[in-house]
Design a protein around this motif. Structure first.
Motif, PDB file in Angstrom:
ATOM      1  N   ARG A  35       0.841  -1.204   0.000  1.00 52.03           N
ATOM      2  CA  ARG A  35       0.000   0.000   0.000  1.00 52.03           C
ATOM      3  C   ARG A  35       0.875   1.251   0.000  1.00 52.03           C
ATOM      4  NH1 ARG A  35      -3.299  -3.960   0.550  1.00 52.03           N
ATOM      5  NH2 ARG A  35      -5.273  -3.786   1.661  1.00 52.03           N
ATOM      6  N   ASN A  85       5.051  -4.137   9.303  1.00 56.17           N
ATOM      7  CA  ASN A  85       3.663  -3.864   8.945  1.00 56.17           C
ATOM      8  C   ASN A  85       2.903  -5.140   9.287  1.00 56.17           C
ATOM      9  OD1 ASN A  85       1.195  -3.175   7.932  1.00 56.17           O
ATOM     10  ND2 ASN A  85       1.804  -3.261   5.781  1.00 56.17           N
ATOM     11  N   TYR A 135      -3.179  -5.493  11.537  1.00 56.05           N
ATOM     12  CA  TYR A 135      -3.684  -4.621  12.609  1.00 56.05           C
ATOM     13  C   TYR A 135      -5.170  -4.312  12.490  1.00 56.05           C
ATOM     14  CZ  TYR A 135      -2.599  -1.046   9.058  1.00 56.05           C
ATOM     15  OH  TYR A 135      -2.520  -0.319   7.906  1.00 56.05           O
ATOM     16  N   VAL A 136      -5.861  -5.052  11.635  1.00 49.04           N
ATOM     17  CA  VAL A 136      -7.304  -4.800  11.510  1.00 49.04           C
ATOM     18  C   VAL A 136      -8.025  -5.516  12.659  1.00 49.04           C
ATOM     19  CG1 VAL A 136      -9.322  -5.016  10.024  1.00 49.04           C
ATOM     20  CG2 VAL A 136      -7.067  -4.621   9.011  1.00 49.04           C
ATOM     21  N   VAL A 144     -11.703  -5.832   1.742  1.00 48.40           N
ATOM     22  CA  VAL A 144     -10.297  -6.231   1.596  1.00 48.40           C
ATOM     23  C   VAL A 144     -10.090  -7.682   2.040  1.00 48.40           C
ATOM     24  CG1 VAL A 144      -9.721  -5.264   3.879  1.00 48.40           C
ATOM     25  CG2 VAL A 144      -7.926  -5.626   2.235  1.00 48.40           C
TER      26      VAL A 144
HETATM   27  N1  GLN Z   1      -3.717  -1.275   5.278  1.00 52.20           N
HETATM   28  C1  GLN Z   1      -4.472  -2.484   5.305  1.00 52.20           C
HETATM   29  C2  GLN Z   1      -5.954  -2.196   5.204  1.00 52.20           C
HETATM   30  O1  GLN Z   1      -6.406  -1.265   5.801  1.00 52.20           O
HETATM   31  C3  GLN Z   1      -4.206  -3.284   6.560  1.00 52.20           C
HETATM   32  C4  GLN Z   1      -2.825  -3.794   6.567  1.00 52.20           C
HETATM   33  C5  GLN Z   1      -2.442  -4.459   7.834  1.00 52.20           C
HETATM   34  O2  GLN Z   1      -3.272  -5.006   8.595  1.00 52.20           O
HETATM   35  N2  GLN Z   1      -1.196  -4.425   8.101  1.00 52.20           N
HETATM   36  O3  GLN Z   1      -6.644  -2.854   4.514  1.00 52.20           O
END
Ligand code: GLN
Length: 301
Positions: free
Chosen positions: A103, A202, A205-206, A216
């Motif tokens: 991303r 990274n 983190y969701v 997603v």
């Molecule tokens: N940026 C991603 C999203 O919001 C999440 C990526 C992550 O969990 N590291 O879909």
């Protein structure tokens, strides 16, 4: 899968193929870009060449391949999986469904890392390897260890490292966070510290509760997205494990989600009470990177 947007089978110019694809992609994300990128991919040319030559012929087998890719894009499959690549930090990365699509927000983490000019780097949850490879490509002296829980992701990361000529400075390791790192890398009496000047990650983190409803998660690996209840389970675990692996003056740079700044910062202060903890916003103004800077002299690489 056929769609009604396509004219009857006949020799087709790129222009006609594009407009049929646009109709088929109505309602999808970025239909124009998707239609152009997929046709350029099928024809094996750049998007700018395609736009400069809308009269180029599309052979029947190319047309069939294009129709299939467009149908998959219309169902929401990410463009990067369909073309097998995505640009990140000015480099072209191989991408496949076993890894998160790189991303643009993550480029902020890379920029913050480059500004520190670290020599020994650990990238945790490397995925496609985009962070580790971008750092290696920009820091010719750096040596980098990249870990991931997924062997499939490590295979993609290794291919990306080879593609960008940095394989020799990268070590790949299958590991759940830091659990498989060799203890011989830890500083000990009589042995000089070979610990890391930078730990970048990274991690997923969701918030697990929100994941089911996010588009997603229909296409990208849960393993790369699921951050447990609240989303910061892995970030918290990494912060608690990282202390012994960081050199004095070293730092952690961890990507986080929008709105997670305060919670991430308190996890960081709990693990590193003497550190300077800062949350950097991305270009959209959302919390994006947690920086934890340890006190101590920064030694050159
Ligand atoms: N940026 C991603 C999203 O919001 C999440 C990526 C992550 O969990 N590291 O879909």
């Amino acid at each position: 899968m056929k769609t009604s947007a396509w004219p009857p089978a006949a020799p087709l110019a790129a222009r006609a193929a594009l407009s049929a694809a646009l109709a088929a992609l109505a309602g999808a994300e970025s239909p124009t870009l998707t239609a152009q990128a997929l046709l350029a991919h099928v024809l094996g040319i750049t998007r700018s060449r395609l736009l400069a030559h809308p009269e180029l012929p599309v052979a029947p087998d190319q047309r069939a391949a294009y129709e299939q890719l467009v149908a998959r894009a219309a169902l929401g499959e990410p463009l990067a999986y369909l073309t097998g690549q995505r640009e990140f930090h000015g480099l072209d990365f191989l991408v496949e469904p076993g890894v998160l699509v790189p991303r643009p927000e993550t480029e902020l983490l890379v920029d913050l890392a480059l500004a520190r000019r670290p020599g020994r780097i650990l990238d945790v949850g490397t995925g496609s390897g985009c962070i580790a490879v971008a750092l290696a490509a920009n820091l010719p002296q750096a040596v980098i260890t990249a870990v991931d829980l997924s062997p499939a992701a490590l295979a993609v990361a290794r291919r990306n490292a080879r593609r960008h000529g940095v394989l020799g400075r990268l070590t790949f390791l299958e590991s759940d966070l830091l659990s498989a790192l060799p203890a011989s890398s830890l500083p000990a009496p009589g042995r000089p510290a070979s610990s890391f000047q930078l730990i970048a990650a990274n991690l997923p983190y969701v918030d697990r509760g929100a994941l089911c409803d996010l588009p997603v998660a229909r296409h990208e690996p849960w393993l790369a997205l699921d951050g447990g209840p609240g989303g910061l389970a892995l970030v918290g675990r990494l912060l608690r494990q990282a202390g012994p692996w960081l050199a004095p003056g070293g730092a952690l740079l961890l990507e986080i989600g929008a709105g997670q700044g305060p919670a991430a910062q308190s996890l960081a202060y709990a693990a590193f009470p003497a550190a300077r903890c800062q949350v950097h916003p991305d270009l959209a103004g959302h919390d994006r990177v947690l920086e934890v800077a340890l006190p101590g002299p920064v030694r050159p690489a």
